[in-house]
Design an enzyme around this catalytic site. Structure first.
Site, PDB file in Angstrom:
ATOM      1  N   ASN A  44      85.925  26.144  33.439  1.00 19.98           N
ATOM      2  CA  ASN A  44      86.581  27.040  32.800  1.00 19.98           C
ATOM      3  C   ASN A  44      86.716  28.812  33.675  1.00 19.98           C
ATOM      4  OD1 ASN A  44      83.594  27.527  32.477  1.00 19.98           O
ATOM      5  ND2 ASN A  44      83.951  28.375  30.562  1.00 19.98           N
ATOM      6  N   ILE A  45      87.860  29.029  33.116  1.00 14.58           N
ATOM      7  CA  ILE A  45      88.221  30.352  34.107  1.00 14.58           C
ATOM      8  C   ILE A  45      88.561  31.332  32.909  1.00 14.58           C
ATOM      9  CG2 ILE A  45      89.779  31.585  35.666  1.00 14.58           C
ATOM     10  CD1 ILE A  45      90.061  28.576  37.096  1.00 14.58           C
ATOM     11  N   GLU A  46      87.584  32.387  32.694  1.00 12.81           N
ATOM     12  CA  GLU A  46      87.991  33.384  31.742  1.00 12.81           C
ATOM     13  C   GLU A  46      88.764  34.606  32.247  1.00 12.81           C
ATOM     14  OE1 GLU A  46      84.059  33.869  29.959  1.00 12.81           O
ATOM     15  OE2 GLU A  46      84.257  32.099  28.687  1.00 12.81           O
ATOM     16  N   CYS A  55      90.257  26.343  29.759  1.00 10.67           N
ATOM     17  CA  CYS A  55      89.041  25.613  29.639  1.00 10.67           C
ATOM     18  C   CYS A  55      89.077  24.572  30.986  1.00 10.67           C
ATOM     19  CB  CYS A  55      89.048  24.555  28.520  1.00 10.67           C
ATOM     20  SG  CYS A  55      88.947  25.082  26.757  1.00 10.67           S
ATOM     21  N   GLU A  57      88.505  21.470  31.089  1.00 10.90           N
ATOM     22  CA  GLU A  57      89.313  20.357  30.907  1.00 10.90           C
ATOM     23  C   GLU A  57      90.831  20.258  31.252  1.00 10.90           C
ATOM     24  OE1 GLU A  57      87.443  21.568  28.717  1.00 10.90           O
ATOM     25  OE2 GLU A  57      86.716  20.152  27.516  1.00 10.90           O
ATOM     26  N   CYS A  88      87.787  20.996  23.220  1.00 12.26           N
ATOM     27  CA  CYS A  88      88.333  21.876  22.301  1.00 12.26           C
ATOM     28  C   CYS A  88      89.617  21.079  21.806  1.00 12.26           C
ATOM     29  CB  CYS A  88      88.621  23.127  22.575  1.00 12.26           C
ATOM     30  SG  CYS A  88      89.984  23.439  23.615  1.00 12.26           S
ATOM     31  N   CYS A  91      92.656  21.184  24.197  1.00 12.13           N
ATOM     32  CA  CYS A  91      92.258  20.230  25.454  1.00 12.13           C
ATOM     33  C   CYS A  91      92.678  18.690  24.977  1.00 12.13           C
ATOM     34  CB  CYS A  91      90.938  20.279  26.005  1.00 12.13           C
ATOM     35  SG  CYS A  91      90.745  21.976  26.694  1.00 12.13           S
TER      36      CYS A  91
HETATM   37  N1  THU Z   1      85.411  25.800  27.126  1.00 15.53           N
HETATM   38  C1  THU Z   1      85.771  24.656  28.028  1.00 15.53           C
HETATM   39  O1  THU Z   1      85.951  25.061  29.246  1.00 15.53           O
HETATM   40  N2  THU Z   1      85.686  23.517  27.590  1.00 15.53           N
HETATM   41  C2  THU Z   1      85.370  23.161  26.364  1.00 15.53           C
HETATM   42  O2  THU Z   1      85.469  21.925  26.058  1.00 15.53           O
HETATM   43  C3  THU Z   1      84.654  24.066  25.397  1.00 15.53           C
HETATM   44  C4  THU Z   1      85.181  25.526  25.585  1.00 15.53           C
HETATM   45  C5  THU Z   1      85.126  27.029  27.625  1.00 15.53           C
HETATM   46  C6  THU Z   1      86.259  27.979  27.254  1.00 15.53           C
HETATM   47  C7  THU Z   1      85.451  29.335  27.119  1.00 15.53           C
HETATM   48  O3  THU Z   1      85.525  29.814  28.480  1.00 15.53           O
HETATM   49  C8  THU Z   1      83.826  29.037  27.045  1.00 15.53           C
HETATM   50  O4  THU Z   1      83.878  27.580  27.311  1.00 15.53           O
HETATM   51  C9  THU Z   1      83.561  29.504  25.743  1.00 15.53           C
HETATM   52  O5  THU Z   1      84.511  28.917  24.766  1.00 15.53           O
END
Ligand code: THU
Length: 129
Positions: A44-46, A55, A57, A88, A91
């Site tokens: 995941n890259i915010e 996310c 995935e 989520c 995804c």
């Molecule tokens: N996130 C994912 O990368 N995959 C998931 O299946 C659930 C959520 C990430 C998005 C965000 O960066 C952090 O988790 C919190 O929601």
């Protein structure tokens, strides 16, 4: 012979270490197995503009598709923060788009053991044109 999903999960774990998640502090890693037998991982890259976050995935899936892959056979998902990190809704829809004749397997880890579920467990009656 059944694929060695443990190695897929290990790649997801490795990828979670690359997570850029300073806001949520929720690291996630994913690894996809494609129809051609290759593995692509992602994290995941915010972003400071929160809605731009991607996310793990979708990061892994988009890497695969951008390399020419069209079919996903399995996705392993891992978070050091959560037992059984499930995908989520966004995804799930993106995974469904790249499901071929074989139903996608979704692999998570529960108390150190692999848990293998199917795409239809997560997204029944999925939408695809
Ligand atoms: N996130 C994912 O990368 N995959 C998931 O299946 C659930 C959520 C990430 C998005 C965000 O960066 C952090 O988790 C919190 O929601």
């Amino acid at each position: 012979m059944e694929y060695d999903y443990k190695s897929l999960m290990n790649k997801a774990k490795e990828a979670s270490k690359m997570s850029y998640s300073p806001f949520s502090k929720f690291a996630v890693g994913a690894c996809v197995l494609t129809g051609s037998g290759k593995l692509y991982s992602g994290c995941n890259i915010e972003n400071s503009s929160f809605g731009m976050t991607i996310c793990a995935e979708r990061c892994a899936i988009f890497k695969a598709v951008s390399e020419g892959e069209k079919e996903i056979l399995a996705v392993a998902i891992y978070s050091p923060n959560e037992d059984d990190c499930y995908p989520c809704g966004a995804c799930r829809q993106v995974m469904f788009e790249f499901q071929g004749d074989n139903e996608i397997k979704i692999i998570t880890e529960h108390k150190g053991e692999l848990d293998i579920k199917l795409m239809s467990d997560f997204l029944p009656f999925g939408f695809k044109i």
